[in-house]
Enzyme design. Structure first.
Site, mmCIF file in Angstrom:
data_model
loop_
_atom_site.group_PDB
_atom_site.id
_atom_site.type_symbol
_atom_site.label_atom_id
_atom_site.label_comp_id
_atom_site.label_asym_id
_atom_site.label_seq_id
_atom_site.Cartn_x
_atom_site.Cartn_y
_atom_site.Cartn_z
ATOM 1 N NE ARG A 12 -1.479 2.591 2.489
ATOM 2 C CZ ARG A 12 -0.997 3.795 2.749
ATOM 3 N NH1 ARG A 12 -1.025 4.739 1.833
ATOM 4 N NH2 ARG A 12 -0.474 4.051 3.940
ATOM 5 C CG ASP A 13 2.962 4.608 2.902
ATOM 6 O OD1 ASP A 13 2.734 5.440 2.003
ATOM 7 O OD2 ASP A 13 3.448 4.930 3.996
ATOM 8 C CB CYS A 234 9.002 11.230 1.145
ATOM 9 S SG CYS A 234 8.289 12.608 2.055
ATOM 10 C CG ASN A 243 6.473 3.190 4.475
ATOM 11 O OD1 ASN A 243 6.104 3.197 3.311
ATOM 12 N ND2 ASN A 243 5.717 3.616 5.456
#
Lengths: 303, 303
Positions: A12-13, A234, A243
């Protein structure tokens, strides 16, 4: 031995912040490979508007393509109640609702206010209880905001109190832009540990992510988000890392005596596999350097 | 506010592990730029055989080309008494003698044994006292050895005791291959803090370097080595990162309330300058991401 549950957020992220868009088929296979390494929680998808976040398109298909290993808690991110409804219909085990703790970021990210987002969080926690699934509320930018700058602990704790009153299973503090330091983590987590489990979500944008992760579990957090290989980036700092990497976090936690239940070798194989899929080397340093001394897995050191 | 002295080792450990060899003129200018950022200690050179370590050739010239800012403690690495003699003649403020704590590594790196190296360390400490300069003894591979694997705390402490009996100004524990975790750092530094100042030297090879650095100063270490930009690499893990980056360490320490006396903006300019000289992006993440929230320098957070 204390147990820390790592929640894998690479699908996901991580993938949301990669240039390459992977198909639901590949994303489903990634989830199964992650599950096979022993990860107890996987944030597999987000239920968001596909025109706004094309990398996350086909959330239902991703979930359908996984084997849905029953040892894993399958989680999904949602940003509103419409997303919540989709997540419930897709049969996830946990819904995670995230919102920023500053109004500027909340307006830009989700066209809402902090006050309205708290109300939504409370409704989602109540609905998830009725629907028989777990709920986690993530407070984004809890250690600093890309628009408003520093964020105080007391401000975050006031929001935490309101959210916690609805009794979600987990409250997660997210350092969305990777500005936090362990002092902040200790102060925030230490004050928040209580009825709900506390999780943390760190980005390693300024190389404080792993020190923050350790500070979090030592202050009582029991869940840490991480992304395989450090997949992702980011959106506020082009070229910056995203992350913290799951394999690097496992190396650190196991070396510190925390049990993660994860097979580091399998995890590294998974990292190499997804690096091939996105077509570039990932930020994980354990992936590059390996574990020649077995420090992470050798409790008894020899002279 | 507790003070931590960062010793900049980029001109030595950093450049020694870069592919590009910089001239003594450029290395001298780097030292002056580092000094201008407020760094209190700089390991500027090593006095070693130039045929074996060509990147470190011309140590005397490097020192002669610097302005030798008197606010800086100018240090040099030596690996034997011959190097010590050159360092004294070049007028350094501190001599640093390093040796590995395992016989295999000591044989390969310096053709010596741990026992003989301890004797050399003691002689160098005594000579430096007679010569009126400071001495630091670095125990390499104190958290793990590339050849012998895990290294026990008790083994390192036995060596520390023998070295400390000569009363060097500083004893430095080096994680030469970046395998250590904060548990080891706390145990080792906590047991060693005493008559000599304790320093630590971390590599970020497996992303534990900054957590280790924080653990070290919280356990009583007062000196931390770091390399501008994270310049350098690891001879035992091709492609791996080297020393922790000075600017990332400053960001972390200042955010934790430690005073470093360093101007982070000037340091970042210096990092960009040396990245241009070696011709590639450096591993520092603060160099890439910046400090948008001013967390490192803003003690008072606002809601």
């Amino acid at each position: 031995m204390a147990v820390v549950d790592i929640c894998e957020v690479g699908p996901r992220d991580g993938l949301q912040n990669e240039d390459v868009i992977l198909s639901p088929e590949v994303r489903g296979e990634l989830c199964d490979r992650l599950a096979a390494s022993g990860l107890p929680r996987i944030e597999a998808v987000s239920f968001v508007r596909e025109d706004l976040v094309p990398a996350m398109a086909g959330a239902e298909e991703v979930l359908n393509r996984t084997r849905r290993d029953p040892a894993v808690l399958w989680a999904a991110l949602v940003l509103n109640e419409k997303g919540y409804q989709r997540a419930v219909e897709a049969g996830v085990d946990e819904v995670r609702f995230a919102f920023p703790v500053t109004d500027t970021y909340a307006a830009r990210n989700q066209r809402t206010t902090v006050t309205d987002a708290i109300d939504t969080a409370i409704r989602i926690v109540e609905r998830s209880r009725d629907d028989g699934i777990a709920s986690a509320i993530t407070l984004s930018a809890a250690f600093g905001c890309p628009f408003e700058g520093p964020v105080s602990r007391d401000h975050v704790l006031r929001i935490t109190d309101r959210v916690a009153s609805a009794q979600p299973d987990t409250v997660i503090f997210a350092d969305s832009i990777g500005v936090g330091v362990p002092r902040q983590v200790r102060e925030l987590v230490g004050a928040a540990v209580g009825a709900s489990a506390v999780g943390c979500h760190f980005h390693n944008t300024r190389n404080t992510g792993y020190a923050n992760a350790l500070a979090a579990v030592e202050a009582g957090a029991s869940i840490l988000d991480a992304s395989i290989g450090g997949l992702g980036g980011c959106p506020f700092a082009p070229g910056a890392t995203g992350n913290i990497a799951t394999e690097d976090l496992v190396y650190l936690l196991e070396g510190m005596g925390f049990a993660t239940g994860i097979d580091l070798d399998k995890l590294r194989q998974c990292s190499a596999w997804v690096a091939d899929r996105v077509g570039h080397e990932l930020p994980s340093l354990v992936a590059r350097a390996g574990d020649p001394c077995g420090v992470a897995t050798t409790a008894q050191l020899t002279p």
